[in-house]
Design an enzyme around this catalytic site. Structure first.
Site, short mmCIF file in Angstrom:
data_model
loop_
_atom_site.label_atom_id
_atom_site.label_comp_id
_atom_site.label_asym_id
_atom_site.label_seq_id
_atom_site.Cartn_x
_atom_site.Cartn_y
_atom_site.Cartn_z
N ARG A 139 0.49 4.22 0.29
CA ARG A 139 0.15 5.29 1.25
C ARG A 139 0.63 4.97 2.67
O ARG A 139 0.58 5.82 3.55
CB ARG A 139 -1.36 5.51 1.26
CG ARG A 139 -1.86 6.02 -0.10
CD ARG A 139 -3.31 6.39 -0.07
NE ARG A 139 -3.47 7.55 0.83
CZ ARG A 139 -4.61 7.94 1.34
NH1 ARG A 139 -5.72 7.29 1.05
NH2 ARG A 139 -4.68 8.98 2.13
N CYS A 140 1.10 3.75 2.89
CA CYS A 140 1.53 3.31 4.22
C CYS A 140 3.04 3.50 4.37
O CYS A 140 3.82 2.97 3.58
CB CYS A 140 1.15 1.84 4.40
SG CYS A 140 1.83 1.08 5.89
N SER A 141 3.45 4.21 5.40
CA SER A 141 4.88 4.47 5.61
C SER A 141 5.65 3.19 5.88
O SER A 141 6.79 3.04 5.43
CB SER A 141 5.09 5.48 6.74
OG SER A 141 4.60 4.96 7.97
N ASN A 149 0.88 -1.16 0.00
CA ASN A 149 0.00 0.00 0.00
C ASN A 149 0.92 1.22 0.00
O ASN A 149 1.55 1.53 1.02
CB ASN A 149 -0.91 0.01 1.23
CG ASN A 149 -1.79 1.24 1.30
OD1 ASN A 149 -1.65 2.17 0.51
ND2 ASN A 149 -2.69 1.26 2.26
#
Length: 118
Positions: free
Chosen positions: A14-16, A12
């Site tokens: 958007r996930c750090s 994903n």
């Protein structure tokens, strides 16, 4: 799952944590096949195979219990089959990142765990 030597990476962007784990693999030159699992959701069979690769882990290992959808769907106390079906239907419930290679898998939390597959 990815055949051969490549690491299948359920990502994903958007996930750090997902970005950090991917960067660790790329920095080491590991062959990676990205799967943006929110757009290309895994099937029930793929989720079950991932749980086997995680050491026959229970479905709760791979599900995001803190996700609001977990509570909305009333998944607390659900059986394995129901949890797997929920992840197949709603991929955002799947913990990220997940790296799979050679019949083994790790959840990249912390991100350095993905290095176990190298």
């Amino acid at each position: 799952m990815t055949p051969g030597n490549a690491i299948e990476f359920w990502h994903n962007p958007r996930c750090s944590k997902s970005r950090a784990a991917l960067a660790l693999l790329q920095d080491r030159g590991a062959p990676v096949r990205l799967r943006r699992y929110l757009e290309d959701g895994p099937t029930r069979a793929e989720i079950e195979a991932a749980l086997v690769a995680l050491g026959n882990a229970p479905a709760l290992t791979l599900i995001r219990r803190g996700e609001a959808l977990f509570a909305e769907l009333g998944l607390d106390g659900a059986d394995e089959a129901h949890l797997v079906e929920a992840m197949a239907t709603h991929p955002r419930l799947i913990e990220r990142p997940l790296a799979l290679r050679g019949g083994r898998a790790v959840i990249g939390r912390p991100p350095e765990r993905v290095l176990d597959l190298l």
